[in-house]
Design an enzyme around this catalytic site. Structure first.
Site: not given
Ligand code: RIB
Ligand code: CA
Length: 312
Positions: A239
């Protein structure tokens, strides 16, 4: 194009991969400071991970400690996804680096004040938005020195921490609402696009067979496959790396300008990003929400960046 950047994170496996991507492109991504915030793990662990990552990647960038909890709510770490340390099973070398003396909101404001004539900052938060909200509320003039906020968070539809919300927004909805209503242009890298940006098992195996740096990031990402989210999956989503990849290669992404607000209730929609996709809506379009990516090019550029660290 060179971007002055402040990077706010909760490393966290995908935050760590974002470090590796940014460190490989310091000619474009001019990170002036890094701040930690509790989220994936406790503030102590994510701050320690940020210091170790800057040392491991040779990043001469100061790190400041941020909030240990959301603005109003209790901290609920996402330990099951990122492991006890926050970096899966990877043991990065210890470092004697220490955090800056100022707390994150003051540190961020000072970095804004240090901008050179004509410069404006890009904020890249990949975590709950507590630090960013505190910056904007504590120093109202900060916003005029910020060009845009490229954040990982939210989703037009669905969620991961719940069926309706993405973790970063869900963890601190009030902070997210402060950021989305700040008037600062936002690029929202939500689940709609980040779930198209990741590696498959073979790619991670290739990293595990690589040099010291490649192996470390391979170990981090391989940990995901041992969690409930990915046990039966062939691919993982990385992500947080989408934020820096957007700044490096905006051409591989597409999206839609729209109004985004945040559900700050305690109900089933807590932390939901309410995205107004109606083309006829007259609600102010406060965000470019990314919806699609060239997954193959994302993988190629990210793999090149990670592998570059063992060639230095
Ligand atoms: O949903 C994904 C996010 O939540 C990313 O930033 C991961 O590192 C968690 O923090
Ligand atoms: Ca994160």
């Amino acid at each position: 194009m060179k971007y002055p950047i402040l990077f706010d994170c909760d490393p966290g496996i995908d935050d760590a991969v974002a470090f590796a991507l940014a460190a490989a492109h310091s000619d474009v991504l001019d990170i002036r400071g890094i701040t930690s915030v509790a989220g994936n793990q406790t503030i102590e662990r994510v701050t320690g991970n940020a210091l170790k990552l800057t040392a491991f990647l040779g990043m001469d960038i100061p790190v400041a400690r941020g909030s240990k909890a959301p603005l109003l709510r209790e901290i609920i770490p996402a330990g099951d996804i990122h492991g006890e340390t926050g970096l899966g099973n990877c043991k990065l070398p210890e470092t004697d680096r220490t955090v800056a003396g100022e707390p994150a909101p003051l540190f961020l404001y000072q970095k804004l004040q240090e901008l050179r004539e004509g410069e404006k900052m890009v904020l890249v938060p990949t975590a709950p938005l507590t630090n960013i909200a505190l910056l904007l509320k504590t120093f109202p003039d900060a916003a005029e020195k910020i060009d845009k906020i490229v954040l990982m968070g939210g989703a037009i539809t669905g969620g991961n921490i719940t069926s309706t919300a993405e973790f970063n927004i869900w963890e601190d909805p009030e902070a997210a609402q402060i950021v989305f209503s700040s008037g600062i242009p936002i690029i929202m890298c939500g689940l709609d696009v980040t779930c198209k940006c990741g590696f498959n098992r073979e790619q991670i195996q290739a990293l595990l067979a690589g040099g010291e740096k490649a192996k470390a990031f391979g170990e981090m990402m391989d940990f995901y496959f041992h969690t409930e989210v990915y046990t039966d999956k062939q691919r993982i989503a990385i992500h947080d790396a989408v934020t820096f990849m957007y700044l490096l290669h905006p051409e591989i992404f597409s999206g839609q300008e729209m109004n985004v607000s945040v559900d700050c209730s305690d109900g089933v929609n807590r932390g939901m990003t309410i995205c107004d996709t109606r083309s006829w809506s007259d609600a102010p379009k406060n965000a470019l929400v990314l919806t699609d990516a060239d997954s193959e090019k994302f993988e190629t550029y990210l793999m090149e960046a990670i592998l570059s660290h063992d060639k230095k």
